[in-house]
Motif scaffolding. Structure first.
Motif, PDB file in Angstrom:
ATOM      1  N   ILE A 213       0.843  -1.194  -0.029  1.00  0.00           N
ATOM      2  CA  ILE A 213       0.001  -0.015   0.135  1.00  0.00           C
ATOM      3  C   ILE A 213       0.950   1.161   0.095  1.00  0.00           C
ATOM      4  O   ILE A 213       0.497   2.331  -0.809  1.00  0.00           O
ATOM      5  CB  ILE A 213      -0.833   0.186   1.216  1.00  0.00           C
ATOM      6  N   GLY A 214       1.980   1.355   0.721  1.00  0.00           N
ATOM      7  CA  GLY A 214       2.921   2.260   0.806  1.00  0.00           C
ATOM      8  C   GLY A 214       3.614   2.611  -0.462  1.00  0.00           C
ATOM      9  O   GLY A 214       3.794   3.754  -0.938  1.00  0.00           O
ATOM     10  N   PHE A 215       4.039   1.533  -1.148  1.00  0.00           N
ATOM     11  CA  PHE A 215       4.841   1.459  -2.348  1.00  0.00           C
ATOM     12  C   PHE A 215       3.759   2.004  -3.275  1.00  0.00           C
ATOM     13  O   PHE A 215       4.160   2.998  -4.158  1.00  0.00           O
ATOM     14  CB  PHE A 215       5.218   0.207  -2.591  1.00  0.00           C
ATOM     15  N   TYR A 216       2.663   1.542  -3.640  1.00  0.00           N
ATOM     16  CA  TYR A 216       1.616   2.011  -4.625  1.00  0.00           C
ATOM     17  C   TYR A 216       0.765   3.326  -4.432  1.00  0.00           C
ATOM     18  O   TYR A 216       0.185   3.802  -5.121  1.00  0.00           O
ATOM     19  CB  TYR A 216       0.597   0.817  -5.045  1.00  0.00           C
ATOM     20  N   ALA A 217       1.260   3.835  -3.017  1.00  0.00           N
ATOM     21  CA  ALA A 217       0.566   5.150  -2.823  1.00  0.00           C
ATOM     22  C   ALA A 217       1.433   6.147  -3.735  1.00  0.00           C
ATOM     23  O   ALA A 217       0.821   7.193  -3.933  1.00  0.00           O
ATOM     24  CB  ALA A 217       0.684   5.467  -1.462  1.00  0.00           C
TER      25      ALA A 217
ATOM     26  N   ALA B 101       0.505  -2.239 -10.966  1.00  0.00           N
ATOM     27  CA  ALA B 101       1.285  -3.240 -12.026  1.00  0.00           C
ATOM     28  C   ALA B 101       0.312  -3.460 -13.055  1.00  0.00           C
ATOM     29  O   ALA B 101      -0.939  -3.111 -13.100  1.00  0.00           O
ATOM     30  CB  ALA B 101       1.458  -4.758 -11.496  1.00  0.00           C
ATOM     31  N   ASN B 102       0.860  -3.715 -14.216  1.00  0.00           N
ATOM     32  CA  ASN B 102       0.147  -4.023 -15.687  1.00  0.00           C
ATOM     33  C   ASN B 102      -0.718  -2.732 -16.092  1.00  0.00           C
ATOM     34  O   ASN B 102      -1.828  -2.988 -16.450  1.00  0.00           O
ATOM     35  CB  ASN B 102      -0.984  -5.205 -15.384  1.00  0.00           C
ATOM     36  N   THR B 103      -0.158  -1.703 -15.876  1.00  0.00           N
ATOM     37  CA  THR B 103      -0.486  -0.525 -16.243  1.00  0.00           C
ATOM     38  C   THR B 103      -0.139  -0.041 -17.529  1.00  0.00           C
ATOM     39  O   THR B 103       1.326   0.147 -17.626  1.00  0.00           O
ATOM     40  CB  THR B 103      -0.822   0.794 -15.113  1.00  0.00           C
ATOM     41  N   THR B 104      -0.611   0.154 -18.470  1.00  0.00           N
ATOM     42  CA  THR B 104      -0.074   0.632 -19.972  1.00  0.00           C
ATOM     43  C   THR B 104      -0.952   2.091 -20.289  1.00  0.00           C
ATOM     44  O   THR B 104      -1.919   2.214 -20.283  1.00  0.00           O
ATOM     45  CB  THR B 104      -0.059  -0.560 -20.929  1.00  0.00           C
TER      46      THR B 104
ATOM     47  N   VAL C  84       2.985   1.828 -24.163  1.00  0.00           N
ATOM     48  CA  VAL C  84       4.069   2.213 -23.229  1.00  0.00           C
ATOM     49  C   VAL C  84       3.555   1.506 -21.756  1.00  0.00           C
ATOM     50  O   VAL C  84       2.435   1.968 -21.150  1.00  0.00           O
ATOM     51  CB  VAL C  84       4.611   3.660 -22.830  1.00  0.00           C
ATOM     52  N   ASP C  85       4.482   0.617 -21.018  1.00  0.00           N
ATOM     53  CA  ASP C  85       4.417   0.146 -19.872  1.00  0.00           C
ATOM     54  C   ASP C  85       4.735   1.073 -18.850  1.00  0.00           C
ATOM     55  O   ASP C  85       6.008   1.539 -18.469  1.00  0.00           O
ATOM     56  CB  ASP C  85       4.871  -0.962 -19.880  1.00  0.00           C
ATOM     57  N   ILE C  86       3.667   1.461 -18.165  1.00  0.00           N
ATOM     58  CA  ILE C  86       4.226   2.494 -16.977  1.00  0.00           C
ATOM     59  C   ILE C  86       3.921   1.985 -15.566  1.00  0.00           C
ATOM     60  O   ILE C  86       3.754   2.632 -14.601  1.00  0.00           O
ATOM     61  CB  ILE C  86       3.320   3.702 -16.913  1.00  0.00           C
ATOM     62  N   SER C  87       3.799   0.594 -15.562  1.00  0.00           N
ATOM     63  CA  SER C  87       3.713  -0.248 -14.386  1.00  0.00           C
ATOM     64  C   SER C  87       4.800   0.418 -13.280  1.00  0.00           C
ATOM     65  O   SER C  87       6.072   0.446 -13.472  1.00  0.00           O
ATOM     66  CB  SER C  87       3.793  -1.879 -14.286  1.00  0.00           C
ATOM     67  N   ASN C  88       4.473   0.381 -11.871  1.00  0.00           N
ATOM     68  CA  ASN C  88       5.325   0.635 -10.868  1.00  0.00           C
ATOM     69  C   ASN C  88       6.211   1.921 -10.999  1.00  0.00           C
ATOM     70  O   ASN C  88       7.371   1.818 -10.516  1.00  0.00           O
ATOM     71  CB  ASN C  88       6.389  -0.561 -10.749  1.00  0.00           C
ATOM     72  N   LEU C  89       5.892   2.984 -11.870  1.00  0.00           N
ATOM     73  CA  LEU C  89       6.610   4.183 -11.904  1.00  0.00           C
ATOM     74  C   LEU C  89       5.604   5.355 -11.483  1.00  0.00           C
ATOM     75  O   LEU C  89       4.374   5.271 -11.226  1.00  0.00           O
ATOM     76  CB  LEU C  89       6.598   4.404 -13.580  1.00  0.00           C
TER      77      LEU C  89
ATOM     78  N   PRO D 294      -4.854   2.468  -3.597  1.00  0.00           N
ATOM     79  CA  PRO D 294      -3.495   1.909  -3.118  1.00  0.00           C
ATOM     80  C   PRO D 294      -3.837   0.558  -2.579  1.00  0.00           C
ATOM     81  O   PRO D 294      -3.039  -0.279  -2.484  1.00  0.00           O
ATOM     82  CB  PRO D 294      -2.835   2.962  -2.402  1.00  0.00           C
ATOM     83  N   THR D 295      -4.960   0.284  -1.818  1.00  0.00           N
ATOM     84  CA  THR D 295      -5.277  -0.832  -1.294  1.00  0.00           C
ATOM     85  C   THR D 295      -5.805  -1.889  -2.104  1.00  0.00           C
ATOM     86  O   THR D 295      -5.805  -3.130  -1.611  1.00  0.00           O
ATOM     87  CB  THR D 295      -6.761  -0.308  -0.014  1.00  0.00           C
ATOM     88  N   GLU D 296      -5.906  -1.395  -3.292  1.00  0.00           N
ATOM     89  CA  GLU D 296      -6.212  -2.691  -4.262  1.00  0.00           C
ATOM     90  C   GLU D 296      -5.012  -2.850  -5.093  1.00  0.00           C
ATOM     91  O   GLU D 296      -5.228  -3.418  -6.212  1.00  0.00           O
ATOM     92  CB  GLU D 296      -7.341  -2.153  -5.090  1.00  0.00           C
ATOM     93  N   TRP D 297      -3.815  -2.536  -4.837  1.00  0.00           N
ATOM     94  CA  TRP D 297      -2.549  -2.974  -5.404  1.00  0.00           C
ATOM     95  C   TRP D 297      -2.485  -4.220  -5.690  1.00  0.00           C
ATOM     96  O   TRP D 297      -2.000  -4.546  -6.936  1.00  0.00           O
ATOM     97  CB  TRP D 297      -1.353  -2.148  -4.872  1.00  0.00           C
ATOM     98  N   LEU D 298      -2.884  -5.102  -4.860  1.00  0.00           N
ATOM     99  CA  LEU D 298      -2.530  -6.800  -5.329  1.00  0.00           C
ATOM    100  C   LEU D 298      -3.303  -7.072  -6.388  1.00  0.00           C
ATOM    101  O   LEU D 298      -2.722  -7.716  -7.175  1.00  0.00           O
ATOM    102  CB  LEU D 298      -2.808  -7.463  -4.023  1.00  0.00           C
ATOM    103  N   GLY D 299      -4.577  -6.540  -6.714  1.00  0.00           N
ATOM    104  CA  GLY D 299      -5.366  -6.780  -7.813  1.00  0.00           C
ATOM    105  C   GLY D 299      -4.630  -6.584  -9.130  1.00  0.00           C
ATOM    106  O   GLY D 299      -5.005  -7.101 -10.154  1.00  0.00           O
ATOM    107  N   GLY D 300      -3.673  -5.680  -9.375  1.00  0.00           N
ATOM    108  CA  GLY D 300      -3.089  -5.236 -10.278  1.00  0.00           C
ATOM    109  C   GLY D 300      -2.026  -6.414 -10.912  1.00  0.00           C
ATOM    110  O   GLY D 300      -1.914  -6.049 -12.081  1.00  0.00           O
TER     111      GLY D 300
END
Length: 463
Positions: free
Chosen positions: A23-27, A32-35, A39-44, A98-104
Motif C-alpha cells: 500500500i505504501g509503495f503503490y501510494a 502493476a500491468n498499467t499501460t 508504453v508500460d508505466i507499471s510501478n512508475l 492503493p489498497t487494491e494494489w494486489l489486484g493489479g
C-alpha cells in the motif's frame, strides 16, 4: 497445536506487513500491468511515467507508404510533437486505490485512445517532415469541387467533382496517432487525401439545378403583330447567370440583342414598303417616320422580370413608334396618299376613296434651288387651326411667317399638309417653278374637308 497456531500467526503478520508495504509503495506508483497506449508505466511514479512516455513516443518511428510503396520514415521526435500527458496521467494516478494494489498483478489497466488529445502536432512541422519524404502538397493535385457549367447546345449541367492526392494534414495526424496507439509503425496516406467539399449530389448543387430547370422551362410568348413568337429555351439558358450570392440574373444585354433580331424580322420602322397606289399601281415607298419596333430597352427589362417570375405568359411586346396593329400592316386601309409624280393627293377611309385633289409639292429639281418634298411613309402627328408656319425660304434666302387655316404636320423636318390660298392653281408641273419648301400645298376648300376627316395618327404615304 500451540506451535501450529504460532506459525500461522507469524504468517499472517508477515502477510499483513507485506500488504501494508505494498500500500505504501503503490501510494506513489502506478499499479502493476498499467499501460498508456503501448508504453508500460507499471510501478512508475507520475514523473517517471511522464518521462518514459515522452522518451518512448519520441523514439517511435513512423514509415509512410502511398499505395503500398514506402516513401520514407521519421520519428515522433522529428515532428517536434507536444506530448501533454500530465492531466490524464494525474487523473489516472489519483483515481487508483492503493489498497487494491494486489489486484493489479492479476488484471491489467490499459489506457488506449488517449494519445489523440495528448499528442499535439503542428501543421508546419508536419508539412516540413512530409516534404522531406516527397509529400509536398504544392506538388500534388488538388481535388476539385463539383460545379454548374454552361455550354452552347448543351445548356446547364453539373460538372462532377474530381479526386486529387493532396493530403489532409488533420487526417495524417490521426493516422499517426492511431498507429502509435495501436503499435503499428506504418501509415498508408492514400487514406488521407483531401476530398472535394462539394459533390454532384450536394444539396446546394441540386437545389440550384432545380432552380435553373424552373427558370429555363418558363414559356414566354410575344404576340408580335399577330405572330406568336415563343422565346426558345436555349436562349433563356444563354441569358441566365448567377451572381456572387447565387441569385439568378438574366443578361439584359443579350436579351436586347435578341430583340434586335425580332425587329429585323417583324418591325416596320425604317423599312421600305410595297404600296398599291391609285394611279401607279404597286410602288416602293421609302422609310419615314411611320413604323413601329419593339422598344428594346423597356422590353429587355420586362422579359428579365417575367422570366424571374417563372410563370408562363403570353403578351404583346412593348412597342415604340406608330402604326402598330395585329395585322402587321401599319398603313392599313385608312390613309392619305400623296403621289408626287402625278401631283395628286387621295384620302381613303376603310378602303373607300373619300377625297382626291391636285396639290403642289416641294420645289422641283428643275429649279436652281430645289426643295423637294421628301418621300416616305409618315403619319399625322398633330392637327392645328390657324397656324403660322415659319422658316427660311431657300430660293429667296429670307425668313418667312406664313399663316394657314389648317395645318397637318406629318414628319420631323417640318413637312406637312396645309391650305395654300396664294397658289393660283394646283397639279401639273406647277411645283417645278412655284413649289413649296417641302409641304403639300392644298386647295383651301379641299383642305377644310380633309382637316375634318383625318385623325391624328393617320398614315401619310408620299412617293
Amino acid at each position: 497445536m500451540k506451535k501450529t497456531f504460532i506459525i500461522s500467526l507469524v504468517t499472517l503478520v508477515i502477510l499483513g506487513v507485506a500488504y501494508s508495504a505494498g500500500i505504501g509503495f503503490y501510494a506513489e506508483k502506478f499499479q502493476a500491468n498499467t499501460t498508456f497506449g503501448t508504453v508500460d508505466i507499471s510501478n512508475l511514479s507520475l514523473p517517471e511515467a511522464q518521462a518514459k512516455i515522452e522518451d518512448e513516443l519520441n523514439a517511435e518511428s513512423i514509415t509512410v507508404k502511398e499505395n503500398g510503396q514506402v516513401l520514407g520514415t521519421f520519428t515522433v521526435g522529428d515532428l517536434n510533437g507536444q506530448i501533454n500527458t500530465e492531466d490524464v496521467l494525474t487523473s489516472t494516478y489519483n483515481s487508483q486505490n492503493p489498497t487494491e494494489w494486489l489486484g493489479g498483478y492479476f488484471s491489467s489497466v490499459e489506457y488506449d485512445n488517449v494519445l489523440m488529445n495528448s499528442l499535439q502536432i503542428d501543421d508546419a512541422d508536419l508539412s516540413a517532415v512530409l516534404s522531406e519524404v516527397g509529400l509536398n502538397n504544392t506538388d500534388r493535385e488538388a481535388a476539385t469541387d463539383a460545379y454548374i457549367d454552361y455550354q452552347d447546345g448543351r445548356g446547364y449541367f453539373v460538372q462532377d467533382a474530381t479526386n486529387g492526392n493532396q493530403l489532409d494534414l488533420e487526417e495524417v495526424k490521426d493516422l499517426i496517432v492511431t498507429g502509435l496507439q495501436d503499435g503499428v509503425g506504418e501509415i498508408e496516406i492514400n487514406q488521407a487525401y483531401l476530398e472535394p467539399e462539394v459533390t454532384a449530389d450536394s444539396e446546394d448543387i441540386q437545389s440550384l439545378m432545380n432552380r435553373i430547370d424552373e427558370l429555363t422551362s418558363t414559356k414566354l410568348t410575344l404576340n408580335i403583330a399577330g405572330n406568336e413568337v415563343t422565346i426558345p429555351q436555349e436562349k433563356i439558358e444563354e441569358w441566365l447567370y448567377f451572381d456572387g450570392n447565387n441569385n439568378p440574373v438574366f443578361d439584359q444585354n443579350l436579351i436586347y440583342e435578341y430583340l434586335g433580331t425580332l425587329n429585323e424580322q417583324y418591325a416596320t420602322y425604317m423599312s421600305y414598303r410595297t404600296f398599291n397606289s391609285t394611279l401607279q399601281g404597286q410602288v416602293t415607298v421609302d422609310p419615314g417616320t411611320l413604323g413601329w419596333s419593339i422598344s428594346r430597352d423597356e422590353e429587355s427589362a420586362q422579359i428579365a422580370a417575367d422570366l424571374l417570375a417563372g410563370e408562363d405568359i403570353t403578351r404583346d411586346p412593348i412597342i415604340a413608334g406608330t402604326g402598330y396593329n395585329s395585322s402587321g400592316d401599319d398603313i392599313g386601309s385608312t390613309y392619305v396618299e400623296v403621289d408626287l409624280t402625278n401631283q395628286m393627293m387621295y384620302y381613303y377611309r376603310d378602303g373607300a376613296l373619300m377625297l382626291e385633289t391636285p396639290i403642289v409639292s416641294g420645289m422641283g429639281n428643275n429649279h436652281a434651288v430645289p426643295t423637294p418634298t421628301i418621300a416616305g411613309a409618315y403619319s399625322i402627328w398633330n392637327k392645328e387651326r390657324d397656324a403660322t408656319l415659319v422658316g427660311v425660304n431657300q430660293q429667296r434666302g429670307n425668313d418667312y411667317e406664313q399663316p394657314v387655316s389648317y395645318w397637318l404636320p406629318f414628319d420631323d423636318t417640318g413637312q406637312g399638309i396645309h391650305d395654300a390660298n396664294w397658289q393660283s392653281s394646283f397639279g401639273g408641273d406647277i411645283y417645278q417653278y412655284a413649289g413649296s419648301q417641302g409641304c403639300i400645298n392644298t386647295p383651301p376648300g379641299v383642305m377644310a374637308q380633309l382637316f375634318e376627316m383625318v385623325e391624328v395618327g393617320t398614315p401619310v404615304i408620299v412617293f
